[in-house]
Design an enzyme around this catalytic site. Structure first.
Site, mmCIF file in Angstrom:
data_model
loop_
_atom_site.group_PDB
_atom_site.id
_atom_site.type_symbol
_atom_site.label_atom_id
_atom_site.label_comp_id
_atom_site.label_asym_id
_atom_site.label_seq_id
_atom_site.Cartn_x
_atom_site.Cartn_y
_atom_site.Cartn_z
ATOM 1 C CB SER A 1 -0.970 -0.030 1.186
ATOM 2 O OG SER A 1 -2.109 0.771 0.923
ATOM 3 C CE LYS B 1 -17.191 20.650 11.799
ATOM 4 N NZ LYS B 1 -16.078 21.015 10.915
#
Length: 270
Positions: A86, A138
């Site tokens: 990765s 949020k």
């Protein structure tokens, strides 16, 4: 005799070790070492990578700094150790050449984002969050509730954008097309031998093989040229105790998991 502050190191190869999860501390150490390599004018860098990956931004900054170092004439050879997956691949493809052991675990090209849905547990023990927010997204990935469909779509768009950046970097670094990279960039892992067939690495060999290759690229004697390691973290007293490396690695992994929950990661998660 007075030595100049700017010391040229034309007959030695610099070495940087990236070990464990890539995070902010890794980035700071590596960028500091790369600056020293540039200042001392090392002709080549042996980049030893043994990491499952890590945070996206830190991997990108290291990748960019390696490309800038190469642009100034320093040859960079990456040596993949036990695992370079990765984010480790993302960093590695910034090198001019990549060497891996036949059994190295590599690949895992992809993006992961994990949060914790603890709503059932919190409900069972009688804990409830009261949230006041300025916008509907949020408190996305808040642990006290599941994701809404809209939130999942939003996060998927972030993952897709990050994935596109990853694929493009691998394609550019390995001189492949985006289509070729996408054919194997689905999160799967490979051995070094398989990675060679895919064009993800250049040669099979150990770290000394990579050192010889770096010396050859820099026009140095492959037999006599040695490396000097830069950017290693300072050893603490605990590190001198028997078995301390195991506990140190465990603490590092736990801290990484806790501090990066809810972040987009280029990380191999077995």
């Amino acid at each position: 005799m007075i030595w100049p502050l700017r010391r040229k190191s034309r007959k030695r190869i610099a070495r940087i070790l990236i070990e464990g999860p890539i995070n902010g501390s890794t980035r700071k150490l590596v960028l500091k070492a790369l600056k020293q390599i540039e200042e001392r004018e090392y002709p080549a860098l042996l980049l030893r990578i043994d990491t499952p990956g890590g945070t996206v931004g830190d991997s990108q900054e290291i990748h960019g700094a390696l490309l800038r170092l190469r642009a100034k004439g320093c040859h960079v050879v990456a040596s993949f150790g036990n695992i370079s997956a990765s984010g480790g691949v993302y960093v590695g493809v910034a090198a001019e050449k990549i060497v891996a052991n036949s059994g190295t675990i590599t690949g895992s090209i992809g993006v992961i984002l994990r949060g914790n849905n603890l709503s059932k547990l919190l409900e069972r023990i009688g804990i409830r969050f009261e949230t006041v927010k300025s916008g509907v997204f949020k408190d996305i990935l808040s642990p006290d509730r599941a994701l809404s469909n809209e939130e999942r779509d939003l996060l998927q768009s972030l993952i897709d954008s990050s994935y596109d950046q990853f694929v493009e970097a691998v394609a550019n670094g390995r001189q492949l097309t985006n289509k070729e990279v996408r054919e194997f960039a689905d999160g799967r892992v490979f051995t070094g031998s398989q990675a060679l067939e895919l064009g993800l690495i250049d040669e099979l060999g150990d770290e000394d093989h990579a050192r010889r290759l770096a010396a050859k690229l820099a026009g140095l004697d492959e037999e006599k040229t040695r490396t000097i390691t830069l950017g290693s973290p300072k050893k603490r007293l605990m590190g001198l105790l028997p078995g301390s490396s195991f506990f140190s690695n465990m603490i590092t992994l736990i801290n990484f998991e806790l501090s990066n929950s809810g972040q987009i990661l280029w990380l191999f998660k077995p």
